[in-house]
Motif scaffolding. Structure first.
Motif, PDB file in Angstrom:
ATOM      1  N   LEU A 133      57.463  20.603  61.107  1.00  0.00           N
ATOM      2  CA  LEU A 133      57.175  19.174  60.996  1.00  0.00           C
ATOM      3  C   LEU A 133      55.779  18.933  60.424  1.00  0.00           C
ATOM      4  O   LEU A 133      55.581  18.039  59.598  1.00  0.00           O
ATOM      5  N   LYS A 134      54.808  19.735  60.840  1.00  0.00           N
ATOM      6  CA  LYS A 134      53.432  19.548  60.379  1.00  0.00           C
ATOM      7  C   LYS A 134      53.286  19.810  58.882  1.00  0.00           C
ATOM      8  O   LYS A 134      52.361  19.290  58.250  1.00  0.00           O
ATOM      9  N   GLU A 135      54.181  20.614  58.317  1.00  0.00           N
ATOM     10  CA  GLU A 135      54.142  20.852  56.875  1.00  0.00           C
ATOM     11  C   GLU A 135      54.573  19.629  56.088  1.00  0.00           C
ATOM     12  O   GLU A 135      54.219  19.488  54.911  1.00  0.00           O
ATOM     13  N   ARG A 136      55.335  18.736  56.714  1.00  0.00           N
ATOM     14  CA  ARG A 136      55.923  17.599  56.013  1.00  0.00           C
ATOM     15  C   ARG A 136      55.418  16.249  56.501  1.00  0.00           C
ATOM     16  O   ARG A 136      55.533  15.249  55.786  1.00  0.00           O
ATOM     17  N   PHE A 137      54.900  16.206  57.725  1.00  0.00           N
ATOM     18  CA  PHE A 137      54.458  14.950  58.319  1.00  0.00           C
ATOM     19  C   PHE A 137      53.074  15.111  58.940  1.00  0.00           C
ATOM     20  O   PHE A 137      52.670  16.211  59.306  1.00  0.00           O
ATOM     21  N   VAL A 138      52.410  13.988  59.088  1.00  0.00           N
ATOM     22  CA  VAL A 138      51.277  13.895  60.003  1.00  0.00           C
ATOM     23  C   VAL A 138      51.845  13.465  61.344  1.00  0.00           C
ATOM     24  O   VAL A 138      52.500  12.412  61.443  1.00  0.00           O
ATOM     25  N   ILE A 139      51.658  14.285  62.369  1.00  0.00           N
ATOM     26  CA  ILE A 139      52.155  13.943  63.705  1.00  0.00           C
ATOM     27  C   ILE A 139      51.100  13.093  64.404  1.00  0.00           C
ATOM     28  O   ILE A 139      50.074  13.595  64.860  1.00  0.00           O
ATOM     29  N   GLU A 140      51.335  11.790  64.453  1.00  0.00           N
ATOM     30  CA  GLU A 140      50.377  10.885  65.078  1.00  0.00           C
ATOM     31  C   GLU A 140      50.391  11.006  66.593  1.00  0.00           C
ATOM     32  O   GLU A 140      49.361  10.822  67.255  1.00  0.00           O
ATOM     33  N   LYS A 141      51.567  11.323  67.136  1.00  0.00           N
ATOM     34  CA  LYS A 141      51.674  11.486  68.590  1.00  0.00           C
ATOM     35  C   LYS A 141      52.917  12.297  68.902  1.00  0.00           C
ATOM     36  O   LYS A 141      53.954  12.135  68.256  1.00  0.00           O
ATOM     37  N   ALA A 142      52.810  13.166  69.907  1.00  0.00           N
ATOM     38  CA  ALA A 142      53.961  13.941  70.391  1.00  0.00           C
ATOM     39  C   ALA A 142      53.899  13.950  71.911  1.00  0.00           C
ATOM     40  O   ALA A 142      52.833  14.190  72.490  1.00  0.00           O
ATOM     41  N   GLU A 143      55.039  13.677  72.544  1.00  0.00           N
ATOM     42  CA  GLU A 143      55.049  13.648  74.006  1.00  0.00           C
ATOM     43  C   GLU A 143      56.461  13.888  74.528  1.00  0.00           C
ATOM     44  O   GLU A 143      57.454  13.656  73.835  1.00  0.00           O
ATOM     45  N   ILE A 144      56.520  14.366  75.756  1.00  0.00           N
ATOM     46  CA  ILE A 144      57.807  14.484  76.440  1.00  0.00           C
ATOM     47  C   ILE A 144      58.317  13.076  76.745  1.00  0.00           C
ATOM     48  O   ILE A 144      57.561  12.217  77.206  1.00  0.00           O
TER      49      ILE A 144
END
Length: 366
Positions: A79-90
């Motif tokens: 995912l990081k190769e294709r997107f900027v992860i603004e937030k990730a959470e359970i």
């Protein structure tokens, strides 16, 4: 024992849309689904909600189910190769007696890094790639300002597990029962979604093989082990990629029989013939009633023989769809109007617009 669970008239579907855009508590939808408890069997339930992430409304919200939590590092690298992860959470849950164990659910709010082509086409390619090549990880929701919550259990128990009473959305659709002709599993429960389209379905799509091969011609890959998946992809293909008006979907997905088309007067006859020929591979056969959520609206459709029930109801700005009128009256005891959808009929509601009742094709919009 399995055959005791497979009641062909089963499946509970429900949808609610506030056409003035105000948000509705998930508790309302859970109550409506609980009324139709006997239509479910504890092997599948789920909800799709729109407008629940206003603070991240411009980001893609991926809900990812990890059957195998060990796949999380690899998938996040991808995912990081294709997107900027603004937030990730359970995804928050609460302990329930009905569902003591469940897979890991993570939600990611993503911004695409850039693409040479259409942005939404790129997101679809990512979803197809993950679901096909990352065993144990499934993207179950990928739209903006919406999310899908589903699993193995009765819908009211799934709602409690995911704390949906704490969410508010302007549109909700929901389903109770399991994926057709498939063992109940968390990724196979309804709704099915792609980008901001979501689908719940009562019935069986006997044309699944034809529809699946047709979709493969356009780059869609069916991996979730149930016939309903093709409906979500067909809606994306027709509405987003081909620009077909939502009101026309009944003329394609539940097209009239050829003898009915031949009996029509011109120019309607030529129009229906053209749609049937062009989109023959998108025709859905079998008994079904379908509710589809899309950005800013919701629509319902029943098959061309009407082998599954669907009622539509209205109370001022609120539009309802359900398998049973009792579900509507649980949350709105005095609807202003209730109608049974006719065979092949589409009913559509949009935020800011009046409900369009009935399938009407205008030549000026072809």
């Amino acid at each position: 024992m399995e055959r005791l669970w497979r009641v062909p008239s089963g499946c509970a579907v429900f949808g609610i849309l506030n056409q003035d855009g105000r948000r509705i508590s998930g508790e309302t939808v859970i109550r409506a689904m609980a009324v139709m408890h006997e239509r479910s069997n504890g092997l599948g339930g789920g909800f799709a909600a729109y407008g629940i992430y206003p603070e991240y409304s411009e980001l893609y919200a991926f809900h990812v189910l990890y059957d195998d939590p060990h796949r999380r590092p690899d998938l996040e690298t991808y995912l990081k190769e294709r997107f900027v992860i603004e937030k990730a959470e359970i995804i928050p849950t609460r302990k329930t007696r009905a569902i003591p164990a469940y897979p890991l659910f993570i939600r990611y709010f993503l911004r695409l890094r850039g693409t040479e082509g259409d942005e939404e086409d790129e997101v679809v390619r990512v979803v197809m790639d993950i679901n096909a090549h990352f065993p144990g990880a499934y993207v179950i929701s990928s739209g903006k300002n919406m999310g899908i919550f589903k699993g193995v259990g009765y819908p009211e128990d799934i709602g409690e597990l995911f704390r949906l009473d704490e969410y508010e959305g302007y549109c909700w659709i929901a389903h109770g029962r399991f994926p057709t002709n498939t063992a109940g599993w968390w990724g196979g429960a309804h709704p099915f979604g792609l980008l901001s389209f979501s689908v719940v379905h009562n019935g069986e799509i006997s044309s699944y093989g034809i529809n699946r091969r047709y979709l493969q011609n356009f780059g869609y890959c069916c991996t979730l082990q149930t016939d309903t998946e093709v409906i979500a992809y067909l809606v994306d293909l027709l509405v987003r990629r081909h620009g077909v008006p939502v009101e026309w979907l009944g003329a394609i997905l539940a097209a009239p029989f050829w003898e009915q088309i031949d009996a029509m007067e011109e120019p309607k006859k030529s129009l229906y013939r053209a749609l049937r020929i062009t989109y023959g591979g998108a025709l859905l056969n079998g008994p079904f009633s379908i509710i589809v959520g899309f950005p800013g609206g919701m629509f319902g459709l029943v098959d061309r023989i009407k082998l599954r029930p669907m009622v539509a109801a209205w109370k001022r700005e609120v539009f309802y769809l359900a398998s049973e009128e009792a579900a509507v009256r649980e949350v709105e005891p005095s609807p202003e109007r209730v109608v049974e959808l006719r065979a092949g009929e589409v009913v559509v509601g949009r935020v800011g617009e009046k409900v369009i009742h009935g399938q009407k094709l205008a030549l000026s919009r072809v």
